[in-house]
Design a protein around this motif. Structure first.
Motif, PDB file in Angstrom:
ATOM      1  N   VAL A 176      39.785  54.141  74.948  1.00  0.00           N
ATOM      2  CA  VAL A 176      40.892  53.575  75.942  1.00  0.00           C
ATOM      3  C   VAL A 176      40.275  53.509  77.367  1.00  0.00           C
ATOM      4  CG1 VAL A 176      43.112  53.842  76.619  1.00  0.00           C
ATOM      5  CG2 VAL A 176      42.620  54.080  74.132  1.00  0.00           C
ATOM      6  N   PHE A 177      39.863  54.909  77.631  1.00  0.00           N
ATOM      7  CA  PHE A 177      39.377  54.828  79.090  1.00  0.00           C
ATOM      8  C   PHE A 177      38.203  53.968  79.605  1.00  0.00           C
ATOM      9  CE2 PHE A 177      36.483  56.895  82.167  1.00  0.00           C
ATOM     10  CZ  PHE A 177      37.291  56.941  83.162  1.00  0.00           C
TER      11      PHE A 177
ATOM     12  N   ALA B 241      34.088  48.631  80.653  1.00  0.00           N
ATOM     13  CA  ALA B 241      32.906  48.748  79.603  1.00  0.00           C
ATOM     14  C   ALA B 241      32.911  47.638  78.652  1.00  0.00           C
ATOM     15  CB  ALA B 241      32.847  50.100  78.850  1.00  0.00           C
ATOM     16  N   SER B 242      31.781  47.284  78.178  1.00  0.00           N
ATOM     17  CA  SER B 242      31.693  46.263  77.158  1.00  0.00           C
ATOM     18  C   SER B 242      31.840  46.622  75.819  1.00  0.00           C
ATOM     19  CB  SER B 242      30.172  45.586  77.090  1.00  0.00           C
ATOM     20  OG  SER B 242      29.305  46.408  76.642  1.00  0.00           O
ATOM     21  N   ARG B 243      32.073  46.078  74.728  1.00  0.00           N
ATOM     22  CA  ARG B 243      32.120  46.690  73.468  1.00  0.00           C
ATOM     23  C   ARG B 243      30.940  47.303  72.883  1.00  0.00           C
ATOM     24  NH1 ARG B 243      35.749  41.867  70.986  1.00  0.00           N
ATOM     25  NH2 ARG B 243      34.596  40.468  72.523  1.00  0.00           N
ATOM     26  N   GLU B 244      30.155  46.879  73.294  1.00  0.00           N
ATOM     27  CA  GLU B 244      28.786  47.477  72.784  1.00  0.00           C
ATOM     28  C   GLU B 244      28.412  48.686  73.662  1.00  0.00           C
ATOM     29  OE1 GLU B 244      26.639  46.877  70.184  1.00  0.00           O
ATOM     30  OE2 GLU B 244      28.544  45.550  69.930  1.00  0.00           O
ATOM     31  N   GLU B 245      29.004  48.913  74.905  1.00  0.00           N
ATOM     32  CA  GLU B 245      28.826  50.121  75.638  1.00  0.00           C
ATOM     33  C   GLU B 245      29.809  51.228  75.073  1.00  0.00           C
ATOM     34  OE1 GLU B 245      27.641  48.534  80.059  1.00  0.00           O
ATOM     35  OE2 GLU B 245      29.625  48.554  79.520  1.00  0.00           O
ATOM     36  N   ILE B 246      31.028  50.504  74.760  1.00  0.00           N
ATOM     37  CA  ILE B 246      31.926  51.624  74.019  1.00  0.00           C
ATOM     38  C   ILE B 246      31.333  52.002  72.626  1.00  0.00           C
ATOM     39  CG2 ILE B 246      34.360  51.728  72.986  1.00  0.00           C
ATOM     40  CD1 ILE B 246      35.322  49.773  75.220  1.00  0.00           C
TER      41      ILE B 246
ATOM     42  N   ALA C 224      37.516  48.418  63.899  1.00  0.00           N
ATOM     43  CA  ALA C 224      38.494  47.076  63.950  1.00  0.00           C
ATOM     44  C   ALA C 224      38.624  46.463  65.099  1.00  0.00           C
ATOM     45  CB  ALA C 224      39.645  47.703  63.238  1.00  0.00           C
ATOM     46  N   PHE C 225      38.757  47.535  66.177  1.00  0.00           N
ATOM     47  CA  PHE C 225      38.896  47.156  67.485  1.00  0.00           C
ATOM     48  C   PHE C 225      37.353  46.247  67.953  1.00  0.00           C
ATOM     49  CE2 PHE C 225      36.658  48.421  71.535  1.00  0.00           C
ATOM     50  CZ  PHE C 225      37.377  47.417  72.556  1.00  0.00           C
ATOM     51  N   LEU C 226      36.252  47.030  67.614  1.00  0.00           N
ATOM     52  CA  LEU C 226      34.987  46.463  68.232  1.00  0.00           C
ATOM     53  C   LEU C 226      34.812  45.003  67.493  1.00  0.00           C
ATOM     54  CD1 LEU C 226      32.924  49.623  67.777  1.00  0.00           C
ATOM     55  CD2 LEU C 226      33.372  48.638  69.865  1.00  0.00           C
TER      56      LEU C 226
ATOM     57  N   HIS D 194      44.505  47.030  73.725  1.00  0.00           N
ATOM     58  CA  HIS D 194      45.285  46.611  74.638  1.00  0.00           C
ATOM     59  C   HIS D 194      44.614  47.129  76.277  1.00  0.00           C
ATOM     60  CE1 HIS D 194      49.409  47.769  77.175  1.00  0.00           C
ATOM     61  NE2 HIS D 194      48.557  46.783  77.508  1.00  0.00           N
ATOM     62  N   ALA D 195      43.876  48.243  75.868  1.00  0.00           N
ATOM     63  CA  ALA D 195      43.371  48.569  77.250  1.00  0.00           C
ATOM     64  C   ALA D 195      41.942  47.607  77.491  1.00  0.00           C
ATOM     65  CB  ALA D 195      42.505  50.022  77.010  1.00  0.00           C
ATOM     66  N   PHE D 196      41.560  46.976  76.523  1.00  0.00           N
ATOM     67  CA  PHE D 196      40.200  46.134  76.528  1.00  0.00           C
ATOM     68  C   PHE D 196      40.642  44.677  76.980  1.00  0.00           C
ATOM     69  CE2 PHE D 196      36.698  43.415  75.064  1.00  0.00           C
ATOM     70  CZ  PHE D 196      35.699  43.858  75.576  1.00  0.00           C
ATOM     71  N   PHE D 197      41.658  44.338  76.393  1.00  0.00           N
ATOM     72  CA  PHE D 197      41.917  42.812  76.611  1.00  0.00           C
ATOM     73  C   PHE D 197      42.808  42.559  77.581  1.00  0.00           C
ATOM     74  CE2 PHE D 197      40.190  42.887  72.202  1.00  0.00           C
ATOM     75  CZ  PHE D 197      39.239  41.905  72.147  1.00  0.00           C
ATOM     76  N   GLY D 198      43.925  43.699  77.760  1.00  0.00           N
ATOM     77  CA  GLY D 198      45.016  43.539  78.670  1.00  0.00           C
ATOM     78  C   GLY D 198      46.271  42.798  78.400  1.00  0.00           C
ATOM     79  N   GLU D 199      46.036  41.529  77.921  1.00  0.00           N
ATOM     80  CA  GLU D 199      47.294  40.991  77.509  1.00  0.00           C
ATOM     81  C   GLU D 199      47.827  41.150  76.069  1.00  0.00           C
ATOM     82  OE1 GLU D 199      48.601  36.261  77.769  1.00  0.00           O
ATOM     83  OE2 GLU D 199      46.653  36.562  78.168  1.00  0.00           O
TER      84      GLU D 199
END
Length: 259
Positions: A137-138, A144-149, A188-190, A221-226
């Motif tokens: 989440v942080f 951070a990008s998905r690949e970085e996460i 699932a998020f990635l 939510h943290a990644f996409f915001g909307e």
């Protein structure tokens, strides 16, 4: 954290009736908030008030006693002096998303995730699941990008996040352990394209649907915001006023999108 609560409510219908598809109605007449939501709000309240996590978890658990807690947690929340009970279950991860939204350094996030987990889930896997989720989440909210996460969570926690959702879905079954549900929720998020898609994909694994969608939805939510307005409305309609007030206050204090 609204994405986490949305995942819980949307997934609540499918916990007892797992499905293996992303095509399903988002909200049904029986969709409801469960222990995932109650305890996520409890963690948020503890952060807002500077109080301790155990007291908040007990207070909100007792206030909503029929939310579907596990037997060990239910017994723990009834006794003020009860200590942690060595759980490696995914309850520590389902409630932790406010930590990833509220704290501003990796060290703080990992420390608070541990503290929020270990009052009940003091098994190393319970702590690891909470820390992995909070860190995702942080990192998601700080650009951070998905690949970085994927890379950071894999390296730090040893989770295999290189598997595909399609391959997982075929053989995956209901599982409450952190080690066998948190990585899958992260995947699932990635592979998602938005908050709704992350929730749908987590549920489509056919596992602990409300909790996995809660974990994936919080990170998304943290990644996409909307969050789509129809999901925001669906959540608002199903939350008691007290819980919604805390969600709105947390949203305002930590500058998340308004609900």
């Amino acid at each position: 954290m609204l994405g986490a609560i949305a995942g819980d409510i949307i997934g609540s219908v499918y916990e007892a009736r797992p499905i293996k598809t992303t095509r399903f109605p988002l909200f049904r007449p029986t969709s409801r908030f469960t222990d995932d939501t109650v305890l996520t709000v409890a963690v948020a309240h503890a952060i807002l008030e500077g109080g301790d996590y155990a007291a908040a978890l007990r207070r909100f658990g007792r206030q909503y006693p029929d939310a579907g807690y596990g037997a060990s947690f239910y017994a723990w929340m009834q006794v003020d002096a009860a200590g942690p009970y060595g759980s490696w279950g995914n309850g520590s991860a389902m409630r932790v998303s406010p930590v990833g939204f509220a704290f501003d350094t990796e060290a703080e996030v990992l420390r608070e995730a541990r503290h929020s987990a270990e009052v009940t889930h003091n098994h190393p896997e319970g702590i690891r699941g909470a820390q992995a989720t909070a860190l995702a989440v942080f990192r998601a909210r700080t650009g951070a990008s998905r690949e970085e996460i994927r890379g950071e969570v894999s390296r730090r926690f040893g989770y295999d996040l290189g598997r595909s959702l399609a391959a997982l879905r075929r053989g995956y079954r209901f599982e409450i352990s952190c080690q066998r549900s948190v990585p899958e929720s992260l995947i699932a998020f990635l592979e998602s394209t938005g908050v709704e898609d992350a929730i749908r994909k987590a549920i489509s694994l056919g596992g602990d649907s409300d909790t996995m969608a809660c974990i994936a939805g919080g990170i998304a939510h943290a990644f996409f915001g909307e969050i789509p307005p129809n999901i925001v409305r669906g959540v608002q309609q199903r939350l008691p006023d007290e819980l919604l007030r805390i969600v709105n206050r947390f949203t305002a204090v930590y500058r998340l999108l308004p609900t």
